[in-house]
Design a protein around this motif. Structure first.
Motif, PDB file in Angstrom:
ATOM      1  N   ALA A 141       0.841  -1.204   0.000  1.00  0.00           N
ATOM      2  CA  ALA A 141       0.000   0.000   0.000  1.00  0.00           C
ATOM      3  C   ALA A 141       0.875   1.252   0.000  1.00  0.00           C
ATOM      4  N   SER A 142       1.960   1.215   0.760  1.00  0.00           N
ATOM      5  CA  SER A 142       2.874   2.373   0.796  1.00  0.00           C
ATOM      6  C   SER A 142       3.554   2.573  -0.546  1.00  0.00           C
ATOM      7  N   TRP A 143       4.008   1.501  -1.161  1.00  0.00           N
ATOM      8  CA  TRP A 143       4.663   1.592  -2.474  1.00  0.00           C
ATOM      9  C   TRP A 143       3.725   2.182  -3.521  1.00  0.00           C
ATOM     10  N   LYS A 159       3.287  19.123  -0.430  1.00  0.00           N
ATOM     11  CA  LYS A 159       2.898  18.169   0.620  1.00  0.00           C
ATOM     12  C   LYS A 159       2.631  16.788   0.018  1.00  0.00           C
ATOM     13  N   GLU A 160       2.191  16.758  -1.253  1.00  0.00           N
ATOM     14  CA  GLU A 160       1.981  15.472  -1.913  1.00  0.00           C
ATOM     15  C   GLU A 160       3.307  14.737  -2.130  1.00  0.00           C
ATOM     16  N   GLU A 161       4.340  15.504  -2.492  1.00  0.00           N
ATOM     17  CA  GLU A 161       5.647  14.864  -2.683  1.00  0.00           C
ATOM     18  C   GLU A 161       6.212  14.387  -1.347  1.00  0.00           C
ATOM     19  N   ILE A 162       6.033  15.174  -0.314  1.00  0.00           N
ATOM     20  CA  ILE A 162       6.516  14.761   1.007  1.00  0.00           C
ATOM     21  C   ILE A 162       5.828  13.473   1.443  1.00  0.00           C
ATOM     22  N   GLU A 163       4.519  13.403   1.212  1.00  0.00           N
ATOM     23  CA  GLU A 163       3.772  12.185   1.559  1.00  0.00           C
ATOM     24  C   GLU A 163       4.252  11.000   0.725  1.00  0.00           C
ATOM     25  N   ALA A 164       4.521  11.248  -0.560  1.00  0.00           N
ATOM     26  CA  ALA A 164       5.004  10.175  -1.436  1.00  0.00           C
ATOM     27  C   ALA A 164       6.361   9.655  -0.972  1.00  0.00           C
ATOM     28  N   LEU A 165       7.265  10.553  -0.620  1.00  0.00           N
ATOM     29  CA  LEU A 165       8.586  10.148  -0.135  1.00  0.00           C
ATOM     30  C   LEU A 165       8.486   9.353   1.167  1.00  0.00           C
ATOM     31  N   ALA A 167       5.903   7.576   2.129  1.00  0.00           N
ATOM     32  CA  ALA A 167       5.299   6.273   1.819  1.00  0.00           C
ATOM     33  C   ALA A 167       6.329   5.326   1.197  1.00  0.00           C
ATOM     34  N   LEU A 168       7.133   5.832   0.272  1.00  0.00           N
ATOM     35  CA  LEU A 168       8.133   4.990  -0.391  1.00  0.00           C
ATOM     36  C   LEU A 168       9.232   4.567   0.581  1.00  0.00           C
ATOM     37  N   ASN A 169       9.658   5.486   1.441  1.00  0.00           N
ATOM     38  CA  ASN A 169      10.652   5.122   2.461  1.00  0.00           C
ATOM     39  C   ASN A 169      10.113   4.043   3.392  1.00  0.00           C
ATOM     40  N   SER A 170       8.849   4.165   3.739  1.00  0.00           N
ATOM     41  CA  SER A 170       8.229   3.154   4.586  1.00  0.00           C
ATOM     42  C   SER A 170       8.169   1.802   3.873  1.00  0.00           C
ATOM     43  N   ALA A 171       7.870   1.838   2.577  1.00  0.00           N
ATOM     44  CA  ALA A 171       7.768   0.594   1.806  1.00  0.00           C
ATOM     45  C   ALA A 171       9.089  -0.162   1.777  1.00  0.00           C
ATOM     46  N   VAL A 172      10.183   0.538   1.488  1.00  0.00           N
ATOM     47  CA  VAL A 172      11.485  -0.144   1.387  1.00  0.00           C
ATOM     48  C   VAL A 172      12.043  -0.506   2.761  1.00  0.00           C
ATOM     49  N   LEU A 179      12.169  -3.479  -5.565  1.00  0.00           N
ATOM     50  CA  LEU A 179      13.092  -2.803  -6.474  1.00  0.00           C
ATOM     51  C   LEU A 179      12.498  -1.521  -7.062  1.00  0.00           C
ATOM     52  N   GLN A 180      11.272  -1.596  -7.545  1.00  0.00           N
ATOM     53  CA  GLN A 180      10.683  -0.421  -8.191  1.00  0.00           C
ATOM     54  C   GLN A 180      10.417   0.710  -7.212  1.00  0.00           C
ATOM     55  N   ALA A 181      10.178   0.381  -5.963  1.00  0.00           N
ATOM     56  CA  ALA A 181      10.024   1.434  -4.953  1.00  0.00           C
ATOM     57  C   ALA A 181      11.360   2.152  -4.748  1.00  0.00           C
TER      58      ALA A 181
END
Length: 264
Positions: A141-143, A159-165, A167-172, A179-181
Motif C-alpha cells: 500500500a505504501s509503495w 505536501k503530496e511529494e513529502i507524503e510520497a517520499l 510512503a516509499l521510504n516506509s515501503a522499502v 526494487l521499483q520502490a
C-alpha cells in the motif's frame, strides 16, 4: 417320386449357401465413446496459460457467501483479468472482494493499482491512502501510494511529494526487496538534488537485479551529475531506449507481488 426329394435337397443346399444376415444388434462404425478416448496430455500447473484458465473459471461460479475464502477467490480472479488487460472487470472483482472481506488488505491494494493503471489517479490515491492509514505496516500500500502521488503530478517540495517520499521510504524499510520502490524513490530524491541518498537506493536496487536497465540508467544520471563522467558513460553504453515511465511493468510486477503475498 424320385424328383421330389432331389428338389428338396437342392433347396436346402441353396438356403445353406446364402450369407448370414448381420445381426441387428451389431453397431456399424460406432465412434469411440469418451470413456475409451486416449488420455489427453497434461500440462504443468506452473504453466501461465493453465493457471490463468483455472482461475478465470471462477467467472462461472462466483462466490456468494461473504467469507474470507470467497473474497480471496474474487481477488485471484481480478488478478487474472488485470493480467489480461480487462481492468474494468478486474476493478469490479477487487471492489467486491474488499466489500466481502474488509480485512483483506491485498484486495484494496490491487484495487488501487488497477485504478492507477486505468488513469483514475485520484481514486487510486484515496483507496491506497485509506489502506495505509488503516494498516501503516502494509508495504505494498505504501509503495503504490507513492506511485499514485508521483503520477498525480506532485511537485518538488509539495505536501503530496513529502507524503510520497514518506510512503516509499516506509515501503522499502518494511520490504527492502521492492526494487521499483527504490527506483522511484531515487528518481524523486534526484530531482530534489539529494544525490547521495538517491545513490544509496540505486545501489540497493542494483544489488537486487544487476541486469536491470532502468537502474543502470538512473545510476548513470547520478554519476554524471556528480561529475563522474567515465562511470556515467560506461553505464549509458549498457542501456538504450529506456522508458522513463513503464506503466505495464508496474502493473505486472505489482500484481505478481500481490500474488506472492497472498500465498503467505
Amino acid at each position: 417320386m424320385g424328383a421330389g426329394p432331389q428338389r428338396s435337397t437342392t433347396c436346402c443346399r441353396a438356403r445353406m449357401k446364402r450369407p448370414a444376415r448381420p445381426s441387428r444388434r451389431t453397431t456399424h462404425c460406432a465412434p469411440p465413446s469418451r470413456s475409451i478416448q486416449p488420455a489427453r496430455r497434461t500440462t504443468s500447473i506452473s504453466s501461465p496459460s493453465v493457471w490463468t484458465t483455472r482461475i478465470s473459471s471462477l467467472h462461472w461460479r462466483s462466490p456468494t457467501s461473504a467469507s474470507p475464502r470467497s473474497a480471496r477467490l474474487l481477488r485471484q480472479r481480478g488478478i487474472v483479468l488485470a493480467m489480461k488487460g480487462d481492468f474494468q472487470t478486474a476493478q469490479s472483482s477487487f471492489d467486491e472482494a474488499a466489500t466481502r472481506s474488509p480485512d483483506d488488505g491485498l484486495s484494496y491494494v490491487a484495487l488501487g493499482l488497477v485504478y492507477l493503471q486505468m488513469g483514475r489517479t485520484p481514486e487510486a490515491v484515496a483507496t491506497l491512502r485509506a489502506r495505509r492509514r488503516r494498516s501503516p505496516d502494509d508495504a505494498l500500500a505504501s509503495w503504490f501510494l507513492g506511485e499514485a502521488l508521483y503520477r498525480s503530478g506532485a511537485q518538488p517540495g509539495s505536501k503530496e511529494e513529502i507524503e510520497a517520499l514518506q510512503a516509499l521510504n516506509s515501503a522499502v524499510d518494511l520490504q527492502p526487496d521492492l526494487l521499483q520502490a527504490h527506483l522511484l524513490l531515487a528518481k524523486m530524491l534526484q530531482r530534489n538534488d539529494r544525490l547521495d541518498e538517491a545513490l544509496e537506493h540505486l545501489k540497493q536496487a542494483l544489488a537486487l537485479d544487476p541486469d536491470n536497465a532502468a537502474t543502470s540508467y538512473q545510476l548513470a544520471q547520478v554519476y554524471r551529475r556528480q561529475g563522474k563522467t567515465r562511470e556515467a558513460n560506461e553505464l549509458f553504453a549498457k542501456v538504450r531506449d529506456i522508458k522513463a515511465d513503464d506503466r505495464d511493468e508496474l502493473t505486472r510486477s505489482g500484481l505478481l507481488r500481490i500474488v506472492r503475498e497472498g500465498r503467505r
